[in-house]
Motif scaffolding. Structure first.
Motif, short mmCIF file in Angstrom:
data_model
loop_
_atom_site.label_atom_id
_atom_site.label_comp_id
_atom_site.label_asym_id
_atom_site.label_seq_id
_atom_site.Cartn_x
_atom_site.Cartn_y
_atom_site.Cartn_z
N SER A 73 0.82 -1.21 0.00
CA SER A 73 0.00 0.00 0.00
C SER A 73 0.85 1.26 0.00
O SER A 73 0.47 2.27 -0.57
CB SER A 73 -0.96 0.00 1.19
OG SER A 73 -0.21 0.04 2.39
N SER A 74 2.01 1.22 0.62
CA SER A 74 2.86 2.42 0.63
C SER A 74 3.40 2.72 -0.75
O SER A 74 3.52 3.88 -1.13
CB SER A 74 4.00 2.28 1.65
OG SER A 74 4.85 1.22 1.28
N SER A 75 3.72 1.71 -1.54
CA SER A 75 4.20 1.98 -2.90
C SER A 75 3.05 2.45 -3.79
O SER A 75 3.26 3.25 -4.69
CB SER A 75 4.91 0.77 -3.49
OG SER A 75 3.99 -0.29 -3.67
N PHE A 76 1.84 1.94 -3.55
CA PHE A 76 0.68 2.41 -4.31
C PHE A 76 0.47 3.91 -4.07
O PHE A 76 0.27 4.67 -5.01
CB PHE A 76 -0.58 1.63 -3.91
CG PHE A 76 -1.83 2.15 -4.59
CD1 PHE A 76 -2.12 1.78 -5.90
CD2 PHE A 76 -2.68 3.02 -3.93
CE1 PHE A 76 -3.25 2.27 -6.52
CE2 PHE A 76 -3.81 3.52 -4.55
CZ PHE A 76 -4.10 3.13 -5.86
N ASN B 189 1.00 6.82 -6.90
CA ASN B 189 -0.21 7.49 -7.37
C ASN B 189 -0.56 8.74 -6.57
O ASN B 189 -1.71 9.15 -6.53
CB ASN B 189 -1.38 6.50 -7.32
CG ASN B 189 -1.18 5.35 -8.28
OD1 ASN B 189 -1.20 5.55 -9.48
ND2 ASN B 189 -0.95 4.17 -7.75
N TRP B 190 0.42 9.37 -6.00
CA TRP B 190 0.19 10.56 -5.15
C TRP B 190 -0.54 11.66 -5.89
O TRP B 190 -1.37 12.36 -5.33
CB TRP B 190 1.50 11.09 -4.57
CG TRP B 190 2.44 11.63 -5.62
CD1 TRP B 190 3.39 10.96 -6.30
CD2 TRP B 190 2.46 12.96 -6.12
NE1 TRP B 190 4.03 11.77 -7.20
CE2 TRP B 190 3.47 13.02 -7.11
CE3 TRP B 190 1.73 14.12 -5.85
CZ2 TRP B 190 3.75 14.19 -7.81
CZ3 TRP B 190 2.03 15.27 -6.55
CH2 TRP B 190 3.04 15.29 -7.52
N TYR B 191 -0.25 11.83 -7.16
CA TYR B 191 -0.87 12.91 -7.94
C TYR B 191 -2.37 12.70 -8.09
O TYR B 191 -3.13 13.65 -8.12
CB TYR B 191 -0.21 13.06 -9.31
CG TYR B 191 0.05 11.76 -10.03
CD1 TYR B 191 -0.91 11.20 -10.86
CD2 TYR B 191 1.26 11.08 -9.86
CE1 TYR B 191 -0.68 10.00 -11.50
CE2 TYR B 191 1.50 9.88 -10.50
CZ TYR B 191 0.52 9.34 -11.32
OH TYR B 191 0.73 8.15 -11.95
#
Length: 137
Positions: free
Chosen positions: A3-6, A10-12
């Motif tokens: 979940s942290s890499s997701f 996808n922060w934007y």
């Protein structure tokens, strides 16, 4: 995929979703505050129906600038009826600096029996933006 890499990848999209939600909420808040007459509709009401402009700002605010011909009856004094037209059929345009106090005053005036009472959407700020005349006491 964790979940942290997701979130990192996808922060934007998250920022865009939060930003668009915030803009929608802001529009709803602005729409609620903008209820009432436009400045041009208020002028028509004054000219055609002989409406009285009641400014519910505090006396110091009123002295700093108000719509030409407005009468100052601070919000805290509305319930007393002092300074208001005795004929409750007289149309009233109620204004303040931004429109918030005017909406409260309209509710109070209707309780007192005034029949034709409208707030000015956006208050004195909107009046000035419409290039309508302002005077100082």
């Amino acid at each position: 995929m964790t979940s942290s890499s997701f979130l990192a990848d996808n922060w934007y999209w998250i920022v865009a979703a939060v930003g668009s939600g915030g803009m929608l909420a802001w529009q709803q808040i602005q729409g609620a505050a903008a209820s009432g007459l436009s400045p041009s509709a208020a002028v028509l009401m004054v000219n055609k129906e002989k409406a009285q402009i009641i400014d519910v700002c505090e006396p110091t605010e009123f002295a700093a600038g108000h719509a030409v011909g407005a009468k100052n009856v601070p919000l805290g004094q509305i319930a007393s009826g002092k300074g208001l037209p005795s004929n409750k059929k007289t149309p009233l345009v109620v204004m303040c600096a931004t429109g918030v106090r005017a909406n409260k005053a309209v509710a109070e005036l209707k309780k007192l029996g005034h029949e034709n009472v409208q707030p000015l959407a956006g208050g004195l700020r909107a009046w000035r933006e419409a290039n309508l005349p302002v005077e100082k006491a």
